[in-house]
Design an enzyme around this catalytic site. Structure first.
Site: not given
Ligand code: DGJ
Length: 735
Positions: A480, A482, A550
């Site tokens: 991931d 983020n 998501d």
């Molecule tokens: C973002 C991802 O897209 C989700 O599926 C999940 O893994 C979260 N992060 C977890 O923090």
């Protein structure tokens, strides 16, 4: 050979099965582009050269041998900065005299079978040398001593040509690359629609179309990733195109960081496309003897509309970009606990989900975020990749062994590029994140970004990950990412190299991915970036599937998946059945529709299985059986988009439909989803890509249709449908 050089014409011709690409060398070594389009037999295409001279304001090149050639008006194969071509340029080199005026001329060339690797970068590859031929064309800039090699690879069985550029400093002084696009392409006209995939978090890759206008237009990312907002892919569709007819040119960059795709229509209505690393905040110092290689652009030509272009990308990316055993091995059906539990889980909860999963035929449990450090929310512990034994009381091995003993595989989540300010790693190494001394450090999702350009940082993360992966039978990693990069500076780079940081970061991530896959060659890697924020061809080289978004709402996914398939194969689109009402949109939809929509990609579940009722459990079993029954057809068949959910011409935003057809055209799977019911409207759907002579039997009803009937008259879907209702037809040729 798919590439030929005509000595008397001094021209190069690159042929794929249905396209030709031609350019030539002018008397003093300029490379003049002549043609890219449907296959033509001739190689002498000099008469196509644009010869317009725009009065004295278009400077002519100095040599009389060039007979008034103006770089302002000619179609140029790889345009450089400052020598009389005023359109967007592909290359700019600043020499030690401080000038960015660049001038490259042909020096030599080499044609050979196969395709070279791009050092340190993901790229398409050949499975055997007869799949492609390569032209390496060397140019020189006499003043700076730059050697510029234009690399073209022509795939012999697909209408795809790849381009990249390698610059070497052959002088005894350093110089700086200020911009380096991977390709440029000039068209003599501008009657095109520009298509690109626009979006945001939870709404990635929505198809946008706009007709070309005079001036600059295009897309970019400055986020340090390819981004949710703009995908590194564009297409130009010539006026008159449809989904299944007309000329379409695709451009896809095999890169996961800052990029630019720029299209310029000039005063003569000619069009230039450049694509590559975004020149904003980019620079690269080359010391004598050093080289720089650009990422690759994959150009696809289709005379069978947008769909034809997509099917070429699907085949190329599935078989000549994705690697390792999982490129063709059947992917397991996953249950991921994220939307089922978020951070609120422990060993017993996961085991309970795994137990139900095993009973229902699901094949792998993926433990998502929250298993490490002291992480119970997103406020800490990134960088501390050791097991939280408050949650997993028996340790990781005990959980994995228990899950394995149920017959399930086990996968795990990491966010390797990140560091929480509240982590042991940050307390020990506060300079390991990207930062610029004297500036504040911006925070995103309560985390900083590790400086992956640094080998010591990568070593540390690799050691931690590999300790976890070696500690139990872990067969999958969800990687991931983020947040985006800010204050992009590296503590280890000198001032004159700071502008290299973003690209060095990406090279570092690629190196770490490669190291991980080398150490754990059986690992199935799933890419992810807050959903599909880094869904690009670069990441596909390492992870054959990527979490698409998501937003798991089936209706939203229709648009996201529609756009994604413009360039990326269904096998790459990770898609899960989640709970209803949906956690992102609050919308309710039936279990069946959620399954039918998710079945279009790499299929799985993302909910708390222990909360399903009996009816839903039966539906999971049916979906699991369907997954196995249709796997080959969906993943290896030809993909056709039938109704665009954002632009449904019959009834706007009312429905979506798509179809998979087997290579021998003997089997078809058609999916239709009603997004918004309207009363009293007729609806017929014409199938595409079948054999008109064959008789197809609808497996559910036994009704027989000729391929010709299905393609010309279609199925009659008029009737009463509910919001969100879906239907799947399986049609098989009768023997
Ligand atoms: C973002 C991802 O897209 C989700 O599926 C999940 O893994 C979260 N992060 C977890 O923090």
């Amino acid at each position: 050979m798919a590439i030929t050089y005509n000595d008397s014409e001094r021209s190069f011709k690159l042929d794929t099965p249905k396209s030709s690409y031609v350019f030539k060398i002018s008397p003093t070594g300029y490379l003049l582009h002549l043609y890219y389009g449907a296959y033509v037999p001739e190689s002498d295409l000099d008469y196509l050269r644009m010869r317009l001279i725009n009065a004295s304001f278009s400077a002519s090149v100095a040599s009389p041998e060039e007979k008034g050639l103006s770089l302002d008006t000619a179609a140029i194969e790889y345009p450089v900065n400052g020598s009389g071509d005023f359109r967007v340029s592909a290359l700019s080199i600043r020499g030690d005299n401080g000038s960015s005026v660049t001038d490259i001329r042909y020096a030599s060339h080499r044609i050979y079978s196969g395709k070279p690797r791009l050092e340190g970068l993901p790229a398409t590859y050949t499975n055997s040398d007869d799949e492609a031929d390569t032209l390496e064309l060397t140019c020189r800039d006499a003043l700076t001593g730059a050697e510029v090699v234009l690399v073209y690879t022509v795939f012999t069985k697909l209408d795809a040509i790849t381009r990249s550029v390698r610059v070497t400093n052959c002088s005894d002084k350093p110089f700086d690359i200020e911009r380096i696009h991977s390709m440029a392409l000039d068209f003599t006209e501008s009657d095109f629609t520009l298509m690109h995939l626009q979006g945001r978090w939870a709404k990635e890759r929505t198809l946008v179309k706009r007709h070309l206008q005079f001036g600059l237009q295009g897309i970019q990312s400055k986020r340090g990733s390819s981004s949710h907002n703009n995908n590194p892919f564009i297409a130009l569709a010539r006026d008159g195109y449809t989904e299944e007819s007309g000329e379409v040119y695709g451009f896809s960059l095999v890169y996961s960081s800052n990029f630019e795709a720029c299209v310029e229509v000039d005063c003569m209505r000619s069009t230039r496309v450049v694509m590559g690393i975004n020149p904003v905040d980019f620079g690269w110092r080359l010391e004598p003897g050093e080289s720089f290689t650009s990422p690759e652009v994959v150009m696809v030509f289709s005379a069978e509309g947008v769909g034809g272009m997509s099917r070429t990308y699907h085949k190329l990316y599935r078989y000549n970009l994705c690697r390792g055993e999982w490129k063709t091995k059947k992917r397991p059906i996953i249950i991921n606990n994220w939307e089922g539990t978020y951070f609120n889980f422990d060993e017993e909860k996961l085991y309970a989900i795994a137990k139900d999963a095993a009973e229902l035929g699901i094949e792998m449990l993926v433990m998502d975020d929250g298993w490490f450090g002291v992480r119970n929310s997103d406020n800490c512990s990134l960088g501390d990749w050791y097991v939280n034994e408050n949650k997993l009381k028996g340790g990781l091995k005990s959980l994995v062994d228990r899950v394995n003993s149920l017959g399930l595989k086990f996968g795990i989540w990491f966010e390797p590029e990140m560091i929480s300010p509240d982590s042991d790693l940050y307390r020990a190494h506060p300079d390991w994140c990207l930062h610029v001394d004297g500036r504040d450090r911006s925070i995103g999702r309560r985390q900083y970004v590790l400086d992956m350009s640094r080998a010591d940082v990568r070593d540390n993360i690799f050691e931690q990950m590999s300790a976890i992966l070696s500690s139990a039978n872990i067969e999958y990693v969800k990687w991931d990412f983020n947040r985006n990069l800010t204050e992009v500076g590296s503590a280890l780079l000198p001032p004159e190299r700071q502008r290299e940081t973003a690209h060095r970061y990406m090279l570092g991530v690629y190196e770490l991915l490669e190291r991980l896959l080398t150490a754990f060659p059986h690992l199935l890697l799933e890419g992810c970036s807050g959903g599909g924020g880094r869904f690009d061809a670069g990441m596909l080289y390492y992870s054959p599937q990527i979490w698409t978004s998501d937003d798991t709402d089936a209706m939203e996914r229709l648009e996201i998946q529609y756009g994604t398939t413009l360039c990326y194969p269904p096998s790459a689109m990770s898609a899960h059945v989640s709970a209803s009402p949906n956690h992102q949109t609050g919308r309710e939809s039936s279990f069946k529709t959620r399954g039918d929509v998710a079945m279009a990609g790499a299929f799985g579940y993302e909910l708390d299985l222990t909360k399903l009722n009996d009816e839903e459990r039966e539906l999971v079993k049916k979906q699991v059986a369907d997954y196995h029954k249709y796997y080959d057809l969906i993943q290896n068949g030809d993909y056709y988009r039938l109704i665009n959910p954002t632009e449904d011409k019959a009834n706007p935003t009312c429905a979506a439909a798509w179809e998979s057809v087997s290579a021998d055209k003997n089997e078809v799977l058609l999916t239709y989803v009603v997004m918004r019911t309207q009363v009293s409207v007729s609806r017929y759907i014409r199938l595409v890509g079948l054999d008109p002579e064959k008789i197809y039997v609808d497996e559910a009803t036994g009704r027989r249709y000729s391929g010709a009937l299905l393609m010309n008259a279609g199925l009659n879907l008029t009737g009463s449908w509910h919001d969100g209702e879906s239907k799947v037809w399986h049609l098989v040729v009768s023997c």
